[in-house]
Each structure stands twice: as C-alpha cells, then as structure tokens.
Design a protein around this motif. Structure first.
Motif, mmCIF file in Angstrom:
data_model
loop_
_atom_site.group_PDB
_atom_site.id
_atom_site.type_symbol
_atom_site.label_atom_id
_atom_site.label_comp_id
_atom_site.label_asym_id
_atom_site.label_seq_id
_atom_site.Cartn_x
_atom_site.Cartn_y
_atom_site.Cartn_z
ATOM 1 N N ASN A 1 0.828 -1.209 0.000
ATOM 2 C CA ASN A 1 0.000 0.000 0.000
ATOM 3 C C ASN A 1 0.859 1.255 0.000
ATOM 4 N N ASP A 2 0.372 2.281 -0.683
ATOM 5 C CA ASP A 2 1.040 3.593 -0.738
ATOM 6 C C ASP A 2 2.341 3.583 -1.526
ATOM 7 N N LYS A 3 2.692 2.466 -2.147
ATOM 8 C CA LYS A 3 3.922 2.443 -2.947
ATOM 9 C C LYS A 3 3.544 2.479 -4.424
ATOM 10 N N PRO A 4 4.201 3.344 -5.218
ATOM 11 C CA PRO A 4 3.990 3.256 -6.656
ATOM 12 C C PRO A 4 4.696 2.034 -7.227
ATOM 13 N N CYS A 5 4.414 1.761 -8.467
ATOM 14 C CA CYS A 5 5.061 0.660 -9.181
ATOM 15 C C CYS A 5 6.194 1.239 -10.032
ATOM 16 N N LEU A 6 7.413 0.770 -9.806
ATOM 17 C CA LEU A 6 8.531 1.109 -10.690
ATOM 18 C C LEU A 6 8.588 0.036 -11.772
ATOM 19 N N ALA A 7 8.653 0.436 -13.016
ATOM 20 C CA ALA A 7 8.642 -0.543 -14.107
ATOM 21 C C ALA A 7 9.691 -0.190 -15.141
ATOM 22 N N THR A 8 10.514 -1.159 -15.482
ATOM 23 C CA THR A 8 11.558 -0.932 -16.485
ATOM 24 C C THR A 8 11.667 -2.132 -17.418
ATOM 25 N N ILE B 1 16.453 -0.736 -11.714
ATOM 26 C CA ILE B 1 15.674 -0.566 -10.472
ATOM 27 C C ILE B 1 16.595 0.002 -9.381
ATOM 28 N N ALA B 2 17.843 -0.466 -9.353
ATOM 29 C CA ALA B 2 18.823 0.089 -8.414
ATOM 30 C C ALA B 2 18.964 1.597 -8.611
ATOM 31 N N ALA B 3 18.988 2.022 -9.876
ATOM 32 C CA ALA B 3 19.184 3.445 -10.186
ATOM 33 C C ALA B 3 18.054 4.326 -9.654
ATOM 34 N N MET B 4 16.907 3.732 -9.345
ATOM 35 C CA MET B 4 15.797 4.480 -8.719
ATOM 36 C C MET B 4 15.827 4.299 -7.200
ATOM 37 N N ALA B 5 16.855 3.632 -6.686
ATOM 38 C CA ALA B 5 16.894 3.210 -5.272
ATOM 39 C C ALA B 5 15.671 2.360 -4.951
ATOM 40 N N PHE C 1 18.253 -11.384 -5.576
ATOM 41 C CA PHE C 1 17.612 -10.143 -5.130
ATOM 42 C C PHE C 1 16.139 -10.372 -4.821
ATOM 43 N N ASP C 2 15.819 -11.603 -4.456
ATOM 44 C CA ASP C 2 14.481 -11.954 -3.986
ATOM 45 C C ASP C 2 13.381 -11.505 -4.947
ATOM 46 N N THR C 3 13.674 -11.673 -6.234
ATOM 47 C CA THR C 3 12.755 -11.252 -7.291
ATOM 48 C C THR C 3 12.079 -12.483 -7.892
ATOM 49 N N LEU D 1 9.593 -5.203 -12.254
ATOM 50 C CA LEU D 1 8.726 -4.360 -11.426
ATOM 51 C C LEU D 1 9.305 -4.277 -10.024
ATOM 52 N N GLY D 2 9.258 -3.102 -9.446
ATOM 53 C CA GLY D 2 9.748 -2.929 -8.085
ATOM 54 C C GLY D 2 9.042 -1.761 -7.430
ATOM 55 N N PHE D 3 9.448 -1.468 -6.220
ATOM 56 C CA PHE D 3 8.861 -0.305 -5.548
ATOM 57 C C PHE D 3 9.963 0.453 -4.822
#
Lengths: 307, 307
Positions: free
Chosen positions: B38-45, B77-81, B116-118, B139-141
């Motif tokens: 909840n409250d987290k956006p979706c990072l997508a690359t 995804i790392a580059a977005m922290a 990385f537990d993906t 996908l990450g957050f």
C-alpha cells in the motif's frame, strides 16, 4: 555509435504520449513510476510478436501490427477482468528503415492504448540485423471482485463464450477489440468462476483452463458459434474444426454457475456481442457431444514449436 | 502445430521457480497477480538483449546471458533506489536447439533474480527463424524516501560514482553485480538528489542526467576512477577515454549536496566498493577540468543506431 537516433526517437515519443494523472514519471528515466491503487494487486502480462512468425509486415503494415501488439496484451488483462493502466514497449528494429517503422508502429500502439486509457510508460528501443520483434508488458489491476483466474472453474459450471469463433486469419486477427469493457461488465453482473481469452484456439484454451482448474468439460457441437469467416475458409477443415482449432479469436471463454448463466443468456447485456453457452464443466475428461454421441476433444490449436 | 514444446517449457519452468509470498498467481494464467505494498507506486523498467548486437551467444554461453539480461534490468531498479519484486521474461528462440537454450538461459535468469528476492512471474516464449532475443520487464517499488530520479540534480551538488570505470568489455559487462543493496543504503544514509546507472558510458549518462535535470556539470579528469580493465585495453584510446566512453559499467552515478558528500566520502559505507567524487553539478554546460584547463565534454558512449 555516436548516432543520436535512439535518443531522438525517445524524445519524439515523449512528445506524442499523452500524460496521465497516475504516471508521475513516464519514459526517460531508468524506470517509470506508476501510481498504484491501494489494496489492489498488480496484474502483469507480456506478449511478444515476431516478424515472419506472428505477422508479415509487408502484408499488414506497421501501424496495424502496432495496434495488434497492444491489443493482444489488453486481451490478457481482459481475461482477468482487469483494468489496464500502463504499458512498456520494447522493440528490436531492423537497422535500415527502423526510424520510420518505429514511428508507424507507435501510432498503432498508442491508438490501441489510448482507447483503453492505458499509458505507455517505458520500454527499450534497439536496432539489429534481425527481423522486427515487439515485446510488450501490460500492467493493470483487478476490479472490485478481484482477478478472475483460469484455475477456479467448478464442475456444474456453464461454459460460455463471447462472439463467434474461427477463421480469424481472414482479418479479425489484425483488427479486433480486446474485451476489456465486456469482461468488467460480466464480472460485475455475475459471479464468474473462471475466464481465459481465446488466443490459441477454443479446444486448446479450454484444455488449459480445465488443466489449471483440475476439471473436465463437455462441449455441445451444435451450440458453438461459428463465424462467417470460418464458413468462408476454403480448405480441408470443416467450419466447426476452424471454430475449435483456429487461434486469435480474442473472445472471452468463461464459466459460472448454471443458474446464473441462464439469466445472463436471457439478458444478453453486452451490446452488439452475443454470449453463447457452448458446454459445461465436468469432473474430468474433455469431450464433444455431437448428435447424441460423445467424442474425445483433442487439444487442437496453435503452440510455438522449438526443439 | 500440435507440438507441445511451449506448454512443456512453461510446465518445466513452473517446477523450477520458487514461490514467493507476494505472488498469489505466477506463470500459467493470462496475467500474473503480484501483491503490491500500500502507498507504494510501481517502478517498471524494460530492457531487451539481442544476439549479435548486444551479445555473442557462442562466446558468453546461455546461462551467463540469462544472468546478464536479468542484471541489466535489476541495475535500472537500483538506479531508482528501488526494491525489485517481480520479473516478466519474453524469449524469441531459434527453432533449432531452442528448448535446451531456454533452459540454460532460465538457469542464469533465475539465479540473478533469486539473489535479489525477485520472482519470475510470467512472460512469453516464442520460436522463430531469427536470432535469440530476450526482453525482460522488471517491477519494483521505492524505499521510504521514494524513487530517486534523473531529473532532480541541483547546481552545487557533488557528483559521485561507485566503483571503477571503463574496459567493461574485458569481462565485467557479463559478470557484474547490480547495485541494488548499495543504492538502498545510499538512499537511507544521505539525501540523494539524483541517480542513474552507468549503462551507456559515463559521459553519455551524465549528459542524460543533466538534460533531465536542466543543469550542467563539470568533471575533474584526475579524479575519475579508472578500472584495471581500462588500463589494459590495447587500442587508440586513453584509459580516461575508456572510463568516459565505455558502456556497461553498471555502477551508480549520483548527486547530493556537497556537505553531505564530504561526510559520505569520509565514511565510505559501501563494503568493498569505493565511492568517489568526480565532479559537480553546475547551472549549465558539460565540461571536463584537466590540469587547470576546461574542455567541452562530448557525449561519448553507446547509442543504438537505426535510420
């Protein structure tokens, strides 16, 4: 090396994409940032279209191929009764003519995405000495009743289908409407137990649904809605065989309790799109009933082959 | 047609993928279902790797290519922290030998994802008469401080980089560690203003960061950390030119207020990985300071070319 074509294309793309309130960061960063509704899971699906194998570029034209590539992914989100939100588009472009091709593809991709309020948020653009490949990932979220899976069909369920089947190769495979709106309406009006989109042929996709649900099914041959195109196919297969085996119908196949199905069939709530009952879910075995006799149903359909 | 290789591969895949608590529905349905905080956006690359253009299969081996394909996405995804959560993998396989190739690729893909537990939650498997293409969407957050963008560097920021640069082609481009853990630690310890991963060469990626942030930068030539590999390159470029122009370092380039940078450089909190200040963000113009003189910095680096 040193050529700015990739950067220029991304810049061009960014001027063409309409901004959406839920996309604070679109193409141009390391990853896109897409806001997500609280308490909703992320539905994610990928489909890849390959030149020569999935389409003939010269026949279909790039804009149509772009539209199709987006629509096949939208159809997968529809099959979950999902609401599409964001798409990532990766292209492997031929080095010669790649720029013009990319712009034409994008026109179709964007047109299809916009029709369903889906933002193109990212992707990857490459050039190589190979044919055109388009890989799309679509993200969405389920409606109030959650995602409708393949794995929840129940013995006793009625099996229903939207539209008419077969002969898609004569045109529909390029120009179809993903059943996003219809799937959401069906999910609201009834208690769907399971759903799948018909991408690889009725018999094969039903086989998949039954495998995942650990159940069987019986189809009624005389109730399968055969499309005009299936009747027009001039080859050694019957129209029924086309309706059973042809891929790319992109209609919805779904199951729900028999009583609810009766009401739905009477109401016919989908404007301009008929719902038909074609069979019922059983405990096991896939069969076809034809003129009072029962036959084993083969999983005809299209599967990618590699050794 | 009728061959079950695609179905068999997906079945095999499902036995090999470890289940994750946040993936109620993995491969095998129309879309995957991934639970989202909840409250987290979706990072997508998305990143696509192409045989012949991005790698030579015979040289590197399929398992290594699989690992690299996953790692280049993890690096974004790392580059977005960000914290990676789920991956979708689409393959265009050659028809001959595709099955064995797919299994070897998957071994590397899964190994990198597991580190990385993906979760590998879906994708698409195709065969064609073309070279191998791998397209991954990750996908990450973001962590507690939100995503770190390219577009927020501020004049006066120090420009820092992890590790050493250049000569990646001698080996690192295949065997690198995406800086997921490091990026999260940096984001916790400091107020990062901007970040990007170095995939296409320091000069080009810095150029991108400055363009997005509407600012300039000055690099200090004698502070750029040059890798052993860059020193070993035997061609007409200097080691500094390699550090500036070579792609695929997959290190982090980031900016933060100068005072915080001083503390970070003193603390060196990344185990076994040195942080170096290489320059500062200015109002405009990209320059290199070398022996008291200032030169315009060209955006050397790797860009895909298509006409």
């Amino acid at each position: 090396m040193g050529d700015k074509s990739e950067l220029e294309f991304v810049s061009w793309l960014r001027t063409k994409i309409s901004s959406k309130a839920w996309v604070p960061v679109g193409p141009g960063d390391d990853a896109a940032v897409v806001q997500w509704p609280n308490d909703k899971p992320c539905l994610a699906t990928s489909d890849m279209l390959l030149e020569g194998s999935c389409f003939i570029l010269a026949e279909a034209g790039a804009e149509r191929i772009g539209r199709k590539a987006m629509n096949v992914n939208l159809s997968d989100i529809a099959a979950m009764a999902g609401i599409p939100r964001a798409a990532l588009v990766s292209l492997a472009l031929p080095k010669n003519g790649g720029k013009q091709l990319a712009q034409q593809l994008f026109k179709g991709l964007n047109q299809a995405a916009e029709l369903f309020d889906t933002a193109i948020v990212g992707g990857d653009t490459n050039a190589w000495n190979g044919p055109l490949a388009i890989s799309i990932t679509l993200l969405g979220f389920p409606g109030p009743k959650g995602p409708i899976l393949r794995s929840n069909a129940k013995p006793g369920d009625a099996i229903l289908v939207t539209g008419q089947l077969g002969g898609s190769i004569l045109g529909k495979h390029l120009d179809f409407t993903p059943r996003i709106a219809e799937a959401q309406l069906l999910s609201q009006l009834t208690n769907l137990n399971s759903m799948i989109d018909l991408s690889d042929g009725l018999a094969l996709d039903l086989h998949r649904l039954c495998t995942e649900s650990k159940c069987g099914a019986t189809l009624f041959a005389d109730r399968i809605p055969i499309s005009e195109a299936a009747l027009q196919m001039k080859d050694d297969k019957t129209p029924l065989q086309h309706a059973l085996g042809d891929g790319e119908d992109f209609e919805l196949l779904f199951t729900l309790p028999a009583l609810e199905a009766q009401q739905l069939l009477k109401d016919q709530p989908l404007k301009g799109l008929r719902i038909t009952q074609i069979g019922e879910i059983t405990k096991d075995g896939l069969f076809m009933e034809e003129k009072g006799r029962k036959f084993l149903l083969e999983a005809l359909g299209y599967i990618h082959q590699f050794d």
